[in-house]
Design an enzyme around this catalytic site. Structure first.
Site, mmCIF file in Angstrom:
data_model
loop_
_atom_site.group_PDB
_atom_site.id
_atom_site.type_symbol
_atom_site.label_atom_id
_atom_site.label_comp_id
_atom_site.label_asym_id
_atom_site.label_seq_id
_atom_site.Cartn_x
_atom_site.Cartn_y
_atom_site.Cartn_z
ATOM 1 N N HIS A 1 0.807 -1.226 0.000
ATOM 2 C CA HIS A 1 0.000 0.000 0.000
ATOM 3 C C HIS A 1 0.837 1.272 0.000
ATOM 4 O O HIS A 1 0.301 2.372 -0.128
ATOM 5 C CB HIS A 1 -1.010 0.001 1.156
ATOM 6 N N CYS B 1 -0.205 15.799 20.636
ATOM 7 C CA CYS B 1 -0.531 16.438 21.917
ATOM 8 C C CYS B 1 -1.353 15.469 22.756
ATOM 9 O O CYS B 1 -2.312 14.902 22.254
ATOM 10 C CB CYS B 1 -1.372 17.685 21.699
HETATM 11 N N1 PLP Z 1 7.992 0.281 8.298
HETATM 12 C C1 PLP Z 1 7.943 1.550 7.883
HETATM 13 C C2 PLP Z 1 9.217 2.297 7.671
HETATM 14 C C3 PLP Z 1 6.708 2.163 7.643
HETATM 15 O O1 PLP Z 1 6.672 3.432 7.230
HETATM 16 C C4 PLP Z 1 5.522 1.409 7.847
HETATM 17 C C5 PLP Z 1 4.211 2.028 7.669
HETATM 18 O O2 PLP Z 1 4.045 3.234 7.738
HETATM 19 C C6 PLP Z 1 5.643 0.083 8.269
HETATM 20 C C7 PLP Z 1 6.889 -0.445 8.490
HETATM 21 C C8 PLP Z 1 4.436 -0.760 8.476
HETATM 22 O O3 PLP Z 1 3.862 -1.128 7.234
HETATM 23 P P1 PLP Z 1 2.370 -1.649 7.163
HETATM 24 O O4 PLP Z 1 1.485 -0.459 7.256
HETATM 25 O O5 PLP Z 1 2.259 -2.317 5.824
HETATM 26 O O6 PLP Z 1 2.180 -2.593 8.271
#
Ligand code: PLP
Length: 378
Positions: free
Chosen positions: A204, A327
């Site tokens: 995604h 916050c």
């Molecule tokens: N690792 C990083 C660097 C991410 O930015 C994200 C999601 O924002 C994830 C892991 C987790 O991915 P997922 O939303 O597919 O679980």
């Protein structure tokens, strides 16, 4: 909830690409079979999963059997760390990671610490970079089982020197994992050239569907299965495959790879436009992160401002952005990334993150800049 007029939070998630949706459609309707069944009717879904694996492997320079499908990036990260720790526990118990990892890594480390692992967090410099020398010093004192450092940071976009870090890890006999959730589909990633042992990704984040990701595990590395059950994913991750999701992920990644260079130029142009408008306004702010960054990623800290207030004010104007602080009832809690890079106190609470995508245009980024200038001038 109404769709925001301007979406500038692509690091959070992205829209499903029409090409991916089209590729997925048959597997949500007519070709709904379980790929593990043996009759002819399931040939289409079986072939689709195999061909998606090949396409994804091709995009990252891996072999198909090294790509294991998961339900998301979080799952891939959890599996990489826990799977290696449980497999090799008896030999080494030390895991080295960085202070600015995603919570999927940090919370997995918390868990592993509770079950007996020793976790070391490497600091980062003001750009958010993990130093290979710092890793070398840590390894000299005591080698580790695994080093896990992200390929690109989700808050400030900084790209880490993972190839050099992996070299150090390997010299001291450790494995190297990278959380490449923000990198795959956005910058060139070749696991062989970079020397990665394991790599996590999530569909995604590159216009694929939600609920599917993958973990690359280099051939020959023994990893404990994540889910026990049927024999899917060569017995390492049981559970009937998310066929449509897997097909959509492969289609979206292939599509991104075709336009990687063109997209980078466009996104960096839009980012520069936004930044120059803000610079012209005379408003005081700091730009966080490194020059080596994910295209279109912009983390800013505004002087004496509140990131969360900026987020809400822009939200009311139909603009979706993210913040680097939250916050609670008493105080502003800074994200661990903003703390780790040492943003000065007078700026830190005013941190926001804008991550541009190919659906943004010049008018939109100008509108974002104008909205920020308006709110901050009040
Ligand atoms: N690792 C990083 C660097 C991410 O930015 C994200 C999601 O924002 C994830 C892991 C987790 O991915 P997922 O939303 O597919 O679980």
């Amino acid at each position: 909830m109404k769709k925001p007029v301007i979406y500038a939070d692509h690091a959070s998630t992205t829209a499903l690409s029409p090409r991916a949706l089209e590729a997925m459609q048959p597997f949500l309707t007519d070709d709904y079979t379980n790929p593990s069944t043996l009759y002819q009717f399931s040939r289409a879904s079986r072939k689709a999963v195999a061909s998606a694996r090949e396409r994804i492997a091709d995009c990252i320079g891996a072999s198909p059997e090294e790509v294991h499908f998961t339900s998301c990036g979080t799952e891939a990260d959890n599996w990489a760390l826990k799977g290696i720790a449980f497999q090799h526990f008896s030999q080494r118990k030390r895991i080295i990671t960085s202070a600015i990892e995603h919570h999927a890594i940090l919370r997995s480390c918390d868990f592993l610490r509770r079950v007996g692992c020793e976790i070391l967090y490497l600091p980062v410099d003001s750009r958010g970079i993990v130093s290979p020398d710092a890793l070398e010093s840590a390894m000299k004192k005591e080698s580790a089982l695994l080093v896990s450092v992200m390929m690109a940071n989700n808050e400030i976009g900084t790209i880490e020197p993972v190839s050099q870090l992996a070299d150090v890890a390997h010299r001291y006999g450790a494995l190297f994992h990278t959380d490449a959730v923000q990198a795959v589909g956005h910058i060139p990633v070749n696991v062989r050239e970079l020397g990665m042992d394991m790599l996590s990704a999530s569909a995604h984040k590159f216009n694929g569907p939600k609920g599917v990701g993958f973990l690359y595990v280099r051939k020959g590395i023994a990893i404990e299965p994540l889910l026990h059950g049927g024999g899917q994913e060569t017995g390492l991750r049981a559970g009937t495959e998310n066929v449509a999701g897997i097909v959509g992920m492969a289609a979206a990644l292939s599509e991104h790879m075709e336009t990687l260079d063109r997209d980078r130029q466009r996104l960096e142009f839009l980012r520069a436009l936004l930044l120059s408008r803000l610079n012209d306004s005379g408003i005081r702010f700091l730009v966080n992160g490194s020059e080596e960054r994910i295209p279109g990623s912009l983390s800013l800290s505004f002087y004496q401002a509140e990131g969360e207030m900026l987020l809400h004010r822009l939200d009311l104007m139909g603009i979706a952005i993210a913040t680097g602080s939250a916050c609670n009832s008493k105080e502003t809690v800074l994200s661990h990334v903003i703390q780790a890079i040492g943003v000065p106190e007078s700026y830190a609470r005013g941190t926001i993150r804008m991550t541009l995508g190919m659906d943004n245009n010049e008018e939109q980024v100008t509108e974002i800049a104008n909205a920020l200038i308006q709110v901050l001038s009040e």
